[in-house]
Design a protein around this motif. Sequence first.
Motif, PDB file in Angstrom:
ATOM      1  N   GLY A  10       8.587  36.019 -30.892  1.00 26.87           N
ATOM      2  CA  GLY A  10       9.170  36.796 -29.818  1.00 26.87           C
ATOM      3  C   GLY A  10       8.190  37.783 -29.249  1.00 26.87           C
ATOM      4  N   LEU A  11       8.717  38.670 -28.416  1.00 32.02           N
ATOM      5  CA  LEU A  11       7.924  39.712 -27.773  1.00 32.02           C
ATOM      6  C   LEU A  11       8.282  41.049 -28.402  1.00 32.02           C
ATOM      7  CD1 LEU A  11       6.115  40.861 -25.513  1.00 32.02           C
ATOM      8  CD2 LEU A  11       8.134  40.854 -24.033  1.00 32.02           C
ATOM      9  N   VAL A  12       7.258  41.734 -28.926  1.00 35.01           N
ATOM     10  CA  VAL A  12       7.482  43.042 -29.537  1.00 35.01           C
ATOM     11  C   VAL A  12       6.391  43.997 -29.063  1.00 35.01           C
ATOM     12  CG1 VAL A  12       8.595  42.105 -31.600  1.00 35.01           C
ATOM     13  CG2 VAL A  12       6.120  42.481 -31.589  1.00 35.01           C
ATOM     14  N   GLN A  13       6.605  45.275 -29.325  1.00 34.90           N
ATOM     15  CA  GLN A  13       5.596  46.284 -29.014  1.00 34.90           C
ATOM     16  C   GLN A  13       4.697  46.496 -30.226  1.00 34.90           C
ATOM     17  OE1 GLN A  13       7.750  49.737 -27.627  1.00 34.90           O
ATOM     18  NE2 GLN A  13       7.699  49.006 -25.517  1.00 34.90           N
ATOM     19  N   ALA A  14       3.518  46.991 -29.964  1.00 32.20           N
ATOM     20  CA  ALA A  14       2.579  47.289 -31.041  1.00 32.20           C
ATOM     21  C   ALA A  14       3.233  48.222 -32.058  1.00 32.20           C
ATOM     22  CB  ALA A  14       1.320  47.931 -30.479  1.00 32.20           C
ATOM     23  N   GLY A  15       3.011  47.917 -33.330  1.00 30.89           N
ATOM     24  CA  GLY A  15       3.587  48.709 -34.400  1.00 30.89           C
ATOM     25  C   GLY A  15       4.899  48.181 -34.940  1.00 30.89           C
ATOM     26  N   GLU A  16       5.510  47.271 -34.212  1.00 23.31           N
ATOM     27  CA  GLU A  16       6.784  46.718 -34.657  1.00 23.31           C
ATOM     28  C   GLU A  16       6.565  45.538 -35.604  1.00 23.31           C
ATOM     29  OE1 GLU A  16       9.659  48.012 -30.960  1.00 23.31           O
ATOM     30  OE2 GLU A  16       8.963  45.945 -31.053  1.00 23.31           O
ATOM     31  N   SER A  17       7.677  44.953 -36.040  1.00 21.63           N
ATOM     32  CA  SER A  17       7.628  43.891 -37.044  1.00 21.63           C
ATOM     33  C   SER A  17       8.356  42.640 -36.561  1.00 21.63           C
ATOM     34  CB  SER A  17       8.281  44.362 -38.344  1.00 21.63           C
ATOM     35  OG  SER A  17       7.613  45.480 -38.879  1.00 21.63           O
ATOM     36  N   SER A  84       3.442  46.214 -38.590  1.00 26.32           N
ATOM     37  CA  SER A  84       2.384  46.930 -37.870  1.00 26.32           C
ATOM     38  C   SER A  84       1.623  45.989 -36.939  1.00 26.32           C
ATOM     39  CB  SER A  84       1.415  47.576 -38.870  1.00 26.32           C
ATOM     40  OG  SER A  84       2.100  48.459 -39.735  1.00 26.32           O
ATOM     41  N   LEU A  85       2.367  45.262 -36.146  1.00 28.90           N
ATOM     42  CA  LEU A  85       1.746  44.267 -35.283  1.00 28.90           C
ATOM     43  C   LEU A  85       0.844  44.916 -34.240  1.00 28.90           C
ATOM     44  CD1 LEU A  85       4.751  41.851 -34.968  1.00 28.90           C
ATOM     45  CD2 LEU A  85       2.460  41.187 -35.686  1.00 28.90           C
ATOM     46  N   LYS A  86      -0.228  44.208 -33.918  1.00 31.34           N
ATOM     47  CA  LYS A  86      -1.208  44.668 -32.948  1.00 31.34           C
ATOM     48  C   LYS A  86      -1.301  43.663 -31.800  1.00 31.34           C
ATOM     49  CE  LYS A  86      -4.047  46.486 -36.747  1.00 31.34           C
ATOM     50  NZ  LYS A  86      -5.387  46.449 -37.399  1.00 31.34           N
ATOM     51  N   PRO A  87      -1.755  44.092 -30.645  1.00 32.03           N
ATOM     52  CA  PRO A  87      -1.907  43.142 -29.528  1.00 32.03           C
ATOM     53  C   PRO A  87      -2.778  41.942 -29.897  1.00 32.03           C
ATOM     54  CG  PRO A  87      -2.042  45.373 -28.710  1.00 32.03           C
ATOM     55  CD  PRO A  87      -1.995  45.484 -30.210  1.00 32.03           C
ATOM     56  N   GLU A  88      -3.750  42.148 -30.756  1.00 34.36           N
ATOM     57  CA  GLU A  88      -4.629  41.037 -31.152  1.00 34.36           C
ATOM     58  C   GLU A  88      -3.938  40.031 -32.067  1.00 34.36           C
ATOM     59  OE1 GLU A  88      -5.299  44.333 -31.364  1.00 34.36           O
ATOM     60  OE2 GLU A  88      -6.464  44.782 -33.180  1.00 34.36           O
ATOM     61  N   ASP A  89      -2.728  40.318 -32.486  1.00 37.55           N
ATOM     62  CA  ASP A  89      -1.941  39.342 -33.254  1.00 37.55           C
ATOM     63  C   ASP A  89      -1.233  38.344 -32.332  1.00 37.55           C
ATOM     64  OD1 ASP A  89      -1.020  42.028 -35.429  1.00 37.55           O
ATOM     65  OD2 ASP A  89      -2.505  40.458 -35.831  1.00 37.55           O
ATOM     66  N   THR A  90      -1.310  38.571 -31.046  1.00 35.48           N
ATOM     67  CA  THR A  90      -0.672  37.674 -30.087  1.00 35.48           C
ATOM     68  C   THR A  90      -1.258  36.275 -30.191  1.00 35.48           C
ATOM     69  OG1 THR A  90      -0.149  39.448 -28.534  1.00 35.48           O
ATOM     70  CG2 THR A  90      -0.311  37.215 -27.638  1.00 35.48           C
ATOM     71  N   GLN A 115       5.956  22.993 -35.187  1.00 31.52           N
ATOM     72  CA  GLN A 115       5.770  22.907 -33.742  1.00 31.52           C
ATOM     73  C   GLN A 115       5.198  24.169 -33.109  1.00 31.52           C
ATOM     74  OE1 GLN A 115       8.523  23.905 -35.053  1.00 31.52           O
ATOM     75  NE2 GLN A 115       9.703  25.155 -33.646  1.00 31.52           N
ATOM     76  N   GLY A 116       5.101  25.255 -33.843  1.00 34.89           N
ATOM     77  CA  GLY A 116       4.539  26.481 -33.293  1.00 34.89           C
ATOM     78  C   GLY A 116       5.599  27.394 -32.715  1.00 34.89           C
ATOM     79  N   THR A 117       5.387  28.687 -32.895  1.00 33.64           N
ATOM     80  CA  THR A 117       6.280  29.693 -32.327  1.00 33.64           C
ATOM     81  C   THR A 117       5.430  30.820 -31.759  1.00 33.64           C
ATOM     82  OG1 THR A 117       8.209  31.116 -32.779  1.00 33.64           O
ATOM     83  CG2 THR A 117       6.608  30.876 -34.558  1.00 33.64           C
ATOM     84  N   GLN A 118       5.771  31.271 -30.559  1.00 30.78           N
ATOM     85  CA  GLN A 118       4.959  32.256 -29.851  1.00 30.78           C
ATOM     86  C   GLN A 118       5.273  33.672 -30.329  1.00 30.78           C
ATOM     87  OE1 GLN A 118       2.546  31.872 -27.196  1.00 30.78           O
ATOM     88  NE2 GLN A 118       2.210  34.045 -27.657  1.00 30.78           N
ATOM     89  N   VAL A 119       4.215  34.416 -30.626  1.00 30.17           N
ATOM     90  CA  VAL A 119       4.327  35.842 -30.937  1.00 30.17           C
ATOM     91  C   VAL A 119       3.490  36.594 -29.907  1.00 30.17           C
ATOM     92  CG1 VAL A 119       3.764  37.654 -32.592  1.00 30.17           C
ATOM     93  CG2 VAL A 119       4.717  35.483 -33.395  1.00 30.17           C
ATOM     94  N   THR A 120       4.124  37.515 -29.215  1.00 29.21           N
ATOM     95  CA  THR A 120       3.439  38.319 -28.214  1.00 29.21           C
ATOM     96  C   THR A 120       3.643  39.795 -28.538  1.00 29.21           C
ATOM     97  OG1 THR A 120       3.829  36.632 -26.520  1.00 29.21           O
ATOM     98  CG2 THR A 120       3.176  38.826 -25.762  1.00 29.21           C
ATOM     99  N   VAL A 121       2.530  40.512 -28.658  1.00 30.09           N
ATOM    100  CA  VAL A 121       2.576  41.928 -28.994  1.00 30.09           C
ATOM    101  C   VAL A 121       2.007  42.713 -27.817  1.00 30.09           C
ATOM    102  CG1 VAL A 121       1.944  43.698 -30.664  1.00 30.09           C
ATOM    103  CG2 VAL A 121       2.232  41.328 -31.418  1.00 30.09           C
ATOM    104  N   SER A 122       2.828  43.548 -27.240  1.00 30.52           N
ATOM    105  CA  SER A 122       2.381  44.348 -26.101  1.00 30.52           C
ATOM    106  C   SER A 122       1.879  45.709 -26.577  1.00 30.52           C
ATOM    107  CB  SER A 122       3.527  44.537 -25.113  1.00 30.52           C
ATOM    108  OG  SER A 122       4.581  45.257 -25.711  1.00 30.52           O
ATOM    109  N   SER A 123       0.951  46.255 -25.829  1.00 31.83           N
ATOM    110  CA  SER A 123       0.365  47.553 -26.217  1.00 31.83           C
ATOM    111  C   SER A 123       1.132  48.709 -25.611  1.00 31.83           C
ATOM    112  CB  SER A 123      -1.092  47.598 -25.756  1.00 31.83           C
ATOM    113  OG  SER A 123      -1.165  47.401 -24.370  1.00 31.83           O
TER     114      SER A 123
END
Length: 123
Positions: A10-17, A84-90, A115-123
């Motif tokens: 999913g889409l989360v903000q930096a620092g989230e889990s 503690s997700l970071k944008p570079e974990d996207t 099949q893969g799952t998208q992770v997007t981390v916004s700053s």
Amino acid sequence: QVRLVGSGGGLVQAGESLTLSCAASGSIFSSNAMGWYRQAPGKQRELVAVISSGGTTNYADSVKGRFTISRDNAKNTVYLQMNSLKPEDTAVYYCHAGGIYSSGTYSPAFGFWGQGTQVTVSS
């Protein structure tokens, strides 16, 4: 037929889990090591974490202390808890089963991909 179904991205903000799950068919799960890989745009797929059939875990340096891989053999499921997700974990995250696990290293030369799952981390 072996099947791996990944979910939880999913889409989360930096620092989230986030927690990713990968459900596997029983014939491939309990006696095999499992791995989580990720592939960011324009980059090669890289190993993030691996767990042996006995529960030994190994992590990429970039995620040590933030990510935890675990497995529930009763549910034929492997998890990747990402804190503690970071944008570079996207990236697109893929699970893999049935690779060659030895001395803390894991090779996907054999086995099966989810099949893969998208992770997007916004700053």
